[in-house]
Design an enzyme around this catalytic site. Structure first.
Site, short mmCIF file in Angstrom:
data_model
loop_
_atom_site.label_atom_id
_atom_site.label_comp_id
_atom_site.label_asym_id
_atom_site.label_seq_id
_atom_site.Cartn_x
_atom_site.Cartn_y
_atom_site.Cartn_z
N SER A 1 0.73 -1.20 -0.09
CA SER A 1 -0.01 0.00 0.07
C SER A 1 0.82 1.45 -0.09
O SER A 1 1.92 1.17 0.50
CB SER A 1 -1.02 0.00 1.29
N LYS B 1 2.12 -4.05 6.40
CA LYS B 1 2.63 -3.88 5.07
C LYS B 1 4.28 -3.69 4.78
O LYS B 1 4.72 -4.53 4.14
CB LYS B 1 1.73 -2.62 4.24
N TYR C 1 -1.61 -1.22 11.02
CA TYR C 1 -1.85 -2.01 9.59
C TYR C 1 -0.71 -1.55 8.65
O TYR C 1 -0.18 -2.45 7.90
CB TYR C 1 -3.20 -1.33 8.93
P1 NAD Z 1 -10.90 -7.20 0.94
O1 NAD Z 1 -10.99 -7.11 2.69
O2 NAD Z 1 -12.02 -6.97 0.42
O3 NAD Z 1 -10.13 -8.38 0.70
C1 NAD Z 1 -9.40 -9.29 1.49
C2 NAD Z 1 -9.83 -10.74 1.66
O4 NAD Z 1 -8.97 -11.41 2.55
C3 NAD Z 1 -11.15 -10.76 2.32
O5 NAD Z 1 -12.08 -11.34 1.38
C4 NAD Z 1 -11.03 -11.55 3.75
O6 NAD Z 1 -11.92 -12.36 3.99
C5 NAD Z 1 -9.72 -12.22 3.35
N1 NAD Z 1 -8.95 -12.68 4.36
C6 NAD Z 1 -8.53 -11.71 5.54
N2 NAD Z 1 -7.71 -12.70 6.13
C7 NAD Z 1 -7.62 -13.92 5.81
C8 NAD Z 1 -7.07 -14.82 6.17
N3 NAD Z 1 -6.30 -15.22 7.22
N4 NAD Z 1 -7.03 -16.32 5.51
C9 NAD Z 1 -7.91 -16.26 4.22
N5 NAD Z 1 -8.68 -15.06 3.97
C10 NAD Z 1 -8.44 -13.88 4.51
O7 NAD Z 1 -9.76 -6.11 0.99
P2 NAD Z 1 -9.23 -5.50 -0.57
O8 NAD Z 1 -9.67 -4.11 -0.73
O9 NAD Z 1 -9.46 -6.37 -1.71
O10 NAD Z 1 -7.72 -5.54 -0.19
C11 NAD Z 1 -7.11 -6.34 -0.57
C12 NAD Z 1 -5.41 -6.34 -0.15
O11 NAD Z 1 -5.00 -5.13 -0.60
C13 NAD Z 1 -5.45 -6.27 1.22
O12 NAD Z 1 -4.05 -6.76 1.60
C14 NAD Z 1 -5.13 -4.52 1.51
O13 NAD Z 1 -4.40 -4.51 2.78
C15 NAD Z 1 -4.40 -4.32 0.33
N6 NAD Z 1 -4.87 -2.84 -0.08
C16 NAD Z 1 -5.97 -2.28 -0.20
C17 NAD Z 1 -6.46 -1.20 -0.40
C18 NAD Z 1 -7.69 -0.65 -0.59
O14 NAD Z 1 -7.78 0.67 -0.66
N7 NAD Z 1 -8.65 -1.62 -0.82
C19 NAD Z 1 -5.15 -0.19 -0.50
C20 NAD Z 1 -4.04 -0.82 -0.30
C21 NAD Z 1 -3.74 -2.17 0.03
C1 UD1 Z 2 -7.02 5.05 3.59
C2 UD1 Z 2 -5.86 4.57 4.74
C3 UD1 Z 2 -4.79 3.89 4.05
C4 UD1 Z 2 -5.33 2.94 3.10
C5 UD1 Z 2 -6.48 3.40 2.30
C6 UD1 Z 2 -7.20 2.37 1.36
C7 UD1 Z 2 -6.24 6.07 6.74
C8 UD1 Z 2 -5.60 7.25 7.46
N1 UD1 Z 2 -5.71 5.73 5.67
O1 UD1 Z 2 -6.46 5.97 3.05
O2 UD1 Z 2 -3.91 3.50 4.96
O3 UD1 Z 2 -4.30 2.27 2.49
O4 UD1 Z 2 -7.33 4.09 2.99
O5 UD1 Z 2 -7.91 1.50 2.14
O6 UD1 Z 2 -7.44 5.65 6.98
N2 UD1 Z 2 -12.40 11.49 3.33
C9 UD1 Z 2 -13.41 12.34 3.78
N3 UD1 Z 2 -14.57 11.84 4.33
C10 UD1 Z 2 -14.87 10.34 4.35
C11 UD1 Z 2 -13.96 9.45 4.09
C12 UD1 Z 2 -12.64 10.12 3.49
O7 UD1 Z 2 -13.24 13.62 3.64
O8 UD1 Z 2 -15.83 9.98 5.11
C13 UD1 Z 2 -11.27 11.98 2.76
C14 UD1 Z 2 -9.96 11.50 3.43
O9 UD1 Z 2 -9.73 12.78 4.65
C15 UD1 Z 2 -8.93 11.80 2.38
C16 UD1 Z 2 -9.71 11.32 1.19
O10 UD1 Z 2 -11.03 11.34 1.71
O11 UD1 Z 2 -8.48 12.98 2.11
C17 UD1 Z 2 -9.52 9.86 0.99
O12 UD1 Z 2 -9.74 8.89 2.13
P1 UD1 Z 2 -10.08 7.41 2.14
O13 UD1 Z 2 -10.71 6.87 1.25
O14 UD1 Z 2 -10.28 6.97 3.70
O15 UD1 Z 2 -8.31 6.87 1.76
P2 UD1 Z 2 -7.09 7.37 2.35
O16 UD1 Z 2 -7.16 8.20 3.56
O17 UD1 Z 2 -6.05 7.75 1.38
#
Ligand code: NAD
Ligand code: UD1
Length: 336
Positions: free
Chosen positions: A124, A152, A148
């Site tokens: 991330s 990572k 969290y």
């Molecule tokens: P998500 O929660 O939708 O998907 C994660 C999946 O992993 C879920 O289906 C959950 O049930 C499964 N899971 C968790 N722990 C497990 C375990 N021990 N064994 C088996 N399954 C397990 O999340 P996502 O948004 O699809 O994210 C996927 C990955 O990307 C995560 O590692 C997350 O940290 C990373 N990531 C996500 C974002 C984002 O904004 N969505 C941003 C940066 C990184």
């Molecule tokens: C957040 C996480 C980051 C994670 C990412 C994806 C935090 C501090 N960071 O990032 O670690 O990798 O999600 O899951 O939680 N915002 C509003 N109102 C809302 C929600 C968000 O104004 O109700 C604003 C936030 O202040 C930010 C932007 O929208 O400026 C994006 O927010 P968000 O979608 O939560 O993502 P990140 O904060 O970038």
């Protein structure tokens, strides 16, 4: 290749599964459904017209993972499984460290036993901590502000060390920026539990009438309109980055890090306005206090992924807003 997707039932995993199958690969999913629904996989099967083997297992459970590898010839692993809520990680840090680190260690050990050497990891942009400057380049300093984020960064270190010690191992660390949007069919999308923490699912739930009003967290940041700036990327573009990453892993050894972002930053109000315009909807919002831990600006320099993986994001902000709403409006209560 036959690709194991841990966490393959989740938001990014389901979209990646579709793109892998579109590109001619096959997929096996391992998920404990702690943050997802088996229905999401059924939808992927419908979209791709393909039956996907699904293991309802915890990937920290070595015996179950061993069994999966014994029953399937796996060529590459994409490790999405993990807990991902920043706030929750501060409340129950040990659960985050246990789940997010143990899963990687278990996978690496079992992969070694079975001669599987290609590993793609969901990292991330949070590993850049409080950026000194933007756009963010992969070589810039890292640091975290919550458990969290540390999981990572620690995973990146574990995987880098494992690849140093085993010359057959290939590791690709993908640092995602802010994935939003959904598959154009509207059949799969983001389905957060409870009140969403992230911006786009909050907006779509306001649009759907499930929430009343969006809170905009701060309008006094040093950005063009005072609201926080992020690099929003369409989840389908992000998914396609994984297809490039497994191809790269299969033909290179060692560790490589790539930003997966668009390179363009948009503010919270840019997103709200783009969403209203793309969908011809009103989103009521109120300016609120800054959210603790938020930074002013975060966006990628995606040059390395373009030059080495041959990947770049193609979809526009309008696509992201339209597809997010298409998914939400067709599935007001997610997969339920
Ligand atoms: P998500 O929660 O939708 O998907 C994660 C999946 O992993 C879920 O289906 C959950 O049930 C499964 N899971 C968790 N722990 C497990 C375990 N021990 N064994 C088996 N399954 C397990 O999340 P996502 O948004 O699809 O994210 C996927 C990955 O990307 C995560 O590692 C997350 O940290 C990373 N990531 C996500 C974002 C984002 O904004 N969505 C941003 C940066 C990184
Ligand atoms: C957040 C996480 C980051 C994670 C990412 C994806 C935090 C501090 N960071 O990032 O670690 O990798 O999600 O899951 O939680 N915002 C509003 N109102 C809302 C929600 C968000 O104004 O109700 C604003 C936030 O202040 C930010 C932007 O929208 O400026 C994006 O927010 P968000 O979608 O939560 O993502 P990140 O904060 O970038």
């Amino acid at each position: 290749m036959n690709v194991l997707l841990t966490g393959g039932a989740g938001y990014i995993g389901t979209h990646t599964c579709v793109e892998l199958i579109n590109a001619g690969h096959t997929a096996v999913i391992a998920d404990n459904f702690s943050n997802s629904s088996p229905k999401a996989v059924e939808r992927v099967e419908k979209i791709t017209n393909t039956k996907i083997p699904v293991y309802n297992i915890d990937v920290c459970d070595r015996e179950s993972v061993e069994k999966l590898f014994s029953e399937n010839k796996i060529d590459a692993v994409i490790h999405f499984a993990g807990l991902k809520a920043v706030g929750e990680s501060c409340e129950i840090p040990l659960a985050y460290y246990r789940n997010n680190l143990d899963s990687t260690l278990t996978l690496l050990e079992v992969m070694k036993n079975h001669g599987v050497h290609n590993f793609v990891f969901s990292s991330s942009a949070t590993v850049y901590g409080i950026p000194e400057k933007v756009p963010l380049v992969e070589t810039m300093p890292t640091g975290c502000t919550n458990p969290y984020g540390w999981t990572k960064l620690m995973n990146e270190q574990i995987l880098t060390d494992a690849a140093k010690a085993d010359s057959r191992l290939s590791v690709v660390l993908l640092r995602y920026f802010n994935p939003i949007g959904a598959h154009e069919s509207g059949m799969i999308g983001e389905n957060p539990n409870g009140i969403p923490n992230n911006l786009m699912p909050y907006i779509t739930q306001v649009a759907a009438g499930r929430l009343e009003c969006l809170g905009v967290f701060g309008n006094d940041y040093p950005t063009h309109d005072g609201t926080g700036v992020r690099d929003y990327i369409h989840v389908v573009d992000l998914a396609k980055g994984h297809v490039k990453a497994i191809d790269y892993a299969d033909s290179h050894k060692g560790t490589e890090i790539f930003n997966l972002g668009t390179g363009t930053g948009y503010s919270v109000l840019d997103i709200v306005n783009a969403f209203m315009k793309a969908n011809d909807l009103e989103i009521p919002y109120k300016i609120k206090q800054r959210r603790p831990g938020d930074i002013a600006e975060c966006y990628a320099d995606p040059t390395k992924a373009k030059e080495i993986l041959g990947w770049q994001a193609e979809k526009t902000l309008e696509d992201m807003c339209r597809d997010s709403w298409n998914w939400q409006s067709k599935n007001i209560n997610g997969y339920e």
